[in-house]
Design a protein around this motif. Structure first.
Motif, PDB file in Angstrom:
ATOM      1  N   VAL A   1      67.263  17.624  32.405  1.00 59.45           N
ATOM      2  CA  VAL A   1      66.492  18.455  33.339  1.00 59.45           C
ATOM      3  C   VAL A   1      66.013  19.724  32.639  1.00 59.45           C
ATOM      4  O   VAL A   1      64.863  20.150  32.805  1.00 59.45           O
ATOM      5  CB  VAL A   1      67.345  18.791  34.572  1.00 59.45           C
ATOM      6  CG1 VAL A   1      66.610  19.772  35.488  1.00 59.45           C
ATOM      7  CG2 VAL A   1      67.696  17.520  35.339  1.00 59.45           C
ATOM      8  N   VAL A   2      66.885  20.329  31.842  1.00 57.86           N
ATOM      9  CA  VAL A   2      66.501  21.542  31.110  1.00 57.86           C
ATOM     10  C   VAL A   2      65.337  21.253  30.166  1.00 57.86           C
ATOM     11  O   VAL A   2      64.355  22.008  30.101  1.00 57.86           O
ATOM     12  CB  VAL A   2      67.708  22.107  30.325  1.00 57.86           C
ATOM     13  CG1 VAL A   2      67.274  23.262  29.425  1.00 57.86           C
ATOM     14  CG2 VAL A   2      68.804  22.553  31.286  1.00 57.86           C
ATOM     15  N   ARG A   3      65.417  20.142  29.448  1.00 56.06           N
ATOM     16  CA  ARG A   3      64.338  19.784  28.516  1.00 56.06           C
ATOM     17  C   ARG A   3      63.025  19.555  29.258  1.00 56.06           C
ATOM     18  O   ARG A   3      61.949  19.938  28.788  1.00 56.06           O
ATOM     19  CB  ARG A   3      64.726  18.549  27.708  1.00 56.06           C
ATOM     20  CG  ARG A   3      65.870  18.786  26.721  1.00 56.06           C
ATOM     21  CD  ARG A   3      65.997  17.624  25.740  1.00 56.06           C
ATOM     22  NE  ARG A   3      66.361  16.377  26.385  1.00 56.06           N
ATOM     23  CZ  ARG A   3      67.603  15.915  26.506  1.00 56.06           C
ATOM     24  NH1 ARG A   3      68.620  16.625  26.017  1.00 56.06           N
ATOM     25  NH2 ARG A   3      67.847  14.756  27.099  1.00 56.06           N
ATOM     26  N   GLY A   4      63.095  18.930  30.432  1.00 56.34           N
ATOM     27  CA  GLY A   4      61.878  18.710  31.204  1.00 56.34           C
ATOM     28  C   GLY A   4      61.208  20.014  31.615  1.00 56.34           C
ATOM     29  O   GLY A   4      59.980  20.141  31.560  1.00 56.34           O
TER      30      GLY A   4
ATOM     31  N   THR B   1      63.080  30.146  29.120  1.00 57.56           N
ATOM     32  CA  THR B   1      64.504  30.296  29.424  1.00 57.56           C
ATOM     33  C   THR B   1      64.806  29.485  30.678  1.00 57.56           C
ATOM     34  O   THR B   1      64.136  29.660  31.696  1.00 57.56           O
ATOM     35  CB  THR B   1      64.887  31.762  29.658  1.00 57.56           C
ATOM     36  OG1 THR B   1      64.659  32.521  28.475  1.00 57.56           O
ATOM     37  CG2 THR B   1      66.355  31.887  30.050  1.00 57.56           C
ATOM     38  N   VAL B   2      65.791  28.614  30.589  1.00 56.46           N
ATOM     39  CA  VAL B   2      66.254  27.866  31.755  1.00 56.46           C
ATOM     40  C   VAL B   2      67.654  28.369  32.074  1.00 56.46           C
ATOM     41  O   VAL B   2      68.539  28.391  31.214  1.00 56.46           O
ATOM     42  CB  VAL B   2      66.270  26.355  31.504  1.00 56.46           C
ATOM     43  CG1 VAL B   2      66.818  25.616  32.736  1.00 56.46           C
ATOM     44  CG2 VAL B   2      64.861  25.858  31.175  1.00 56.46           C
TER      45      VAL B   2
ATOM     46  N   PRO C   1      73.863  22.379  22.846  1.00 58.31           N
ATOM     47  CA  PRO C   1      73.535  21.587  21.664  1.00 58.31           C
ATOM     48  C   PRO C   1      72.508  20.473  21.927  1.00 58.31           C
ATOM     49  O   PRO C   1      71.905  19.956  20.975  1.00 58.31           O
ATOM     50  CB  PRO C   1      74.880  20.994  21.227  1.00 58.31           C
ATOM     51  CG  PRO C   1      75.897  21.928  21.795  1.00 58.31           C
ATOM     52  CD  PRO C   1      75.322  22.381  23.102  1.00 58.31           C
ATOM     53  N   LEU C   2      72.322  20.107  23.184  1.00 54.92           N
ATOM     54  CA  LEU C   2      71.396  19.016  23.545  1.00 54.92           C
ATOM     55  C   LEU C   2      70.007  19.529  23.893  1.00 54.92           C
ATOM     56  O   LEU C   2      69.124  18.718  24.206  1.00 54.92           O
ATOM     57  CB  LEU C   2      71.968  18.237  24.728  1.00 54.92           C
ATOM     58  CG  LEU C   2      73.359  17.622  24.506  1.00 54.92           C
ATOM     59  CD1 LEU C   2      73.844  16.953  25.796  1.00 54.92           C
ATOM     60  CD2 LEU C   2      73.342  16.634  23.365  1.00 54.92           C
ATOM     61  N   VAL C   3      69.809  20.835  23.837  1.00 56.41           N
ATOM     62  CA  VAL C   3      68.512  21.432  24.180  1.00 56.41           C
ATOM     63  C   VAL C   3      67.906  22.018  22.905  1.00 56.41           C
ATOM     64  O   VAL C   3      68.500  22.893  22.289  1.00 56.41           O
ATOM     65  CB  VAL C   3      68.683  22.533  25.246  1.00 56.41           C
ATOM     66  CG1 VAL C   3      67.334  23.199  25.536  1.00 56.41           C
ATOM     67  CG2 VAL C   3      69.281  21.957  26.515  1.00 56.41           C
ATOM     68  N   PRO C   4      66.727  21.553  22.488  1.00 51.99           N
ATOM     69  CA  PRO C   4      66.110  22.086  21.274  1.00 51.99           C
ATOM     70  C   PRO C   4      65.888  23.585  21.368  1.00 51.99           C
ATOM     71  O   PRO C   4      65.473  24.099  22.407  1.00 51.99           O
ATOM     72  CB  PRO C   4      64.775  21.340  21.189  1.00 51.99           C
ATOM     73  CG  PRO C   4      64.975  20.106  22.007  1.00 51.99           C
ATOM     74  CD  PRO C   4      65.923  20.499  23.104  1.00 51.99           C
ATOM     75  N   ARG C   5      66.166  24.291  20.301  1.00 49.61           N
ATOM     76  CA  ARG C   5      65.930  25.733  20.266  1.00 49.61           C
ATOM     77  C   ARG C   5      64.468  26.007  19.938  1.00 49.61           C
ATOM     78  O   ARG C   5      63.793  25.202  19.343  1.00 49.61           O
ATOM     79  CB  ARG C   5      66.824  26.397  19.216  1.00 49.61           C
ATOM     80  CG  ARG C   5      68.306  26.341  19.611  1.00 49.61           C
ATOM     81  CD  ARG C   5      69.151  27.146  18.658  1.00 49.61           C
ATOM     82  NE  ARG C   5      70.568  27.091  19.030  1.00 49.61           N
ATOM     83  CZ  ARG C   5      71.136  27.910  19.889  1.00 49.61           C
ATOM     84  NH1 ARG C   5      70.421  28.863  20.455  1.00 49.61           N
ATOM     85  NH2 ARG C   5      72.414  27.808  20.170  1.00 49.61           N
TER      86      ARG C   5
ATOM     87  N   MET D   1      60.841  28.235  21.443  1.00 47.34           N
ATOM     88  CA  MET D   1      62.291  28.267  21.565  1.00 47.34           C
ATOM     89  C   MET D   1      62.677  28.306  23.034  1.00 47.34           C
ATOM     90  O   MET D   1      62.059  29.001  23.831  1.00 47.34           O
ATOM     91  CB  MET D   1      62.862  29.485  20.850  1.00 47.34           C
ATOM     92  CG  MET D   1      64.348  29.674  21.058  1.00 47.34           C
ATOM     93  SD  MET D   1      64.979  31.120  20.195  1.00 47.34           S
ATOM     94  CE  MET D   1      66.674  31.110  20.766  1.00 47.34           C
ATOM     95  N   THR D   2      63.696  27.538  23.396  1.00 50.17           N
ATOM     96  CA  THR D   2      64.208  27.543  24.765  1.00 50.17           C
ATOM     97  C   THR D   2      65.603  28.135  24.772  1.00 50.17           C
ATOM     98  O   THR D   2      66.495  27.656  24.077  1.00 50.17           O
ATOM     99  CB  THR D   2      64.258  26.120  25.333  1.00 50.17           C
ATOM    100  OG1 THR D   2      62.963  25.514  25.255  1.00 50.17           O
ATOM    101  CG2 THR D   2      64.725  26.138  26.771  1.00 50.17           C
TER     102      THR D   2
END
Length: 290
Positions: free
Chosen positions: A250-253, A261-262, A286-290, A1-2
């Protein structure tokens, strides 16, 4: 989870914290992070206020500079926060910027030794242990908390250099890394953290908090570039600017590289801090997978 967070920059006056924390809470932001930068604002005082003003928001303090703080006092403060707001706070510790530590008369000869002694004692105190130690910097004589946390409390540690990164893996419960890191740099940093974990026989999940310079709206790229320029050569070429999808990319990368955690770090001249936390929660999250 991110998890996704935003920094409340202490360049803002303390009285701005309440509306920003409330905006983050109401928008559903995962985490709000606070800094104890010299000589701006207290990390513990701001965390207490932000937690009291909100209902569900998780608050992180990253980082508390250990040369400024007696370890028994930090243990008391962290334990109190966890008793008052269970499950809603994360605290990290670090060396502190050495120039600032010198200004405060708190600079030590070996920051790595201090952080090792400090993290070891702090974690023991927060476990409810009675601690006596006579280290180079940390000295306690039969100290135990009367009100220790009711559940295990992770102590994160921040690091930049190789020795400190290994140390976080050895003596902390997670690692905080500042905004100079790229996904490739994060992987290399976490290799060093893993070395420290192996040396101490530590296994299991490992929280990794990573900051990233970010801006949206008019002039976003210019503001991120200017902030990176002010921060020094190590920050060149990092950051996220533009619309939600660009920042989420960038967060996903960073998440794929190992961040759990980003934390989006708005520029010091962010014109709408409340709007930025709402943007992060409502458009980027919503664009970052949990």
């Amino acid at each position: 989870m991110t998890s996704l967070g935003v920094v409340y920059r202490p360049q803002l006056p303390p009285e701005r914290l309440r509306p920003i924390a409330r905006a983050a809470d109401e928008a559903g932001l995962d985490e709000l992070w606070l800094w104890e930068d010299c000589f701006l604002e207290s990390g513990i005082a701001t965390a207490s206020a932000a937690l009291a003003w909100t209902e569900r928001l998780h608050v992180g303090v990253g980082l508390l500079p250990v040369p400024l703080r007696n370890v028994a006092l930090t243990a008391m403060e962290v334990a109190t926060l966890h008793r008052l707001f269970p499950g809603r706070v994360t605290v990290g510790i670090g060396h502190g910027l050495q120039e600032w530590m010198g200004q405060a008369g708190a600079r030590v000869e070996s920051p790595v030794t201090l952080l090792r002694e400090y993290a070891t004692a702090l974690r023991a105190l927060l476990r409810g242990e009675r601690v006596s130690t006579q280290g180079r910097y940390v000295r306690l004589d039969d100290v135990a908390l009367e009100w220790p946390p009711l559940a295990p409390v992770p102590v994160l540690a921040g690091a930049v250099g190789p020795r400190s990164l290994r140390l976080t893996g050895e003596v902390a419960d997670g690692t905080v890394i500042d905004a100079r890191v790229t996904p490739e740099g994060l992987r290399a940093a976490l290799d060093l953290v893993s070395e420290g974990r192996r040396e101490s026989g530590r296994t299991g999940a490992w929280p990794v908090v990573v900051y990233v310079l970010a801006a949206t709206g008019p002039g976003a790229r210019d503001r991120v570039a200017a902030e990176a320029e002010r921060s020094g050569p190590a920050f060149q070429g990092v950051g996220a600017a533009g619309a939600a999808e660009e920042i989420a990319g960038v967060v996903r990368g960073l998440a794929v590289a190992g961040a759990t955690t980003v934390v989006l770090q708005p520029t010091a001249d962010e014109p709408d801090p409340e709007g930025f936390v709402r943007f992060a929660a409502e458009q980027v999250r919503p664009l970052v997978p949990r």
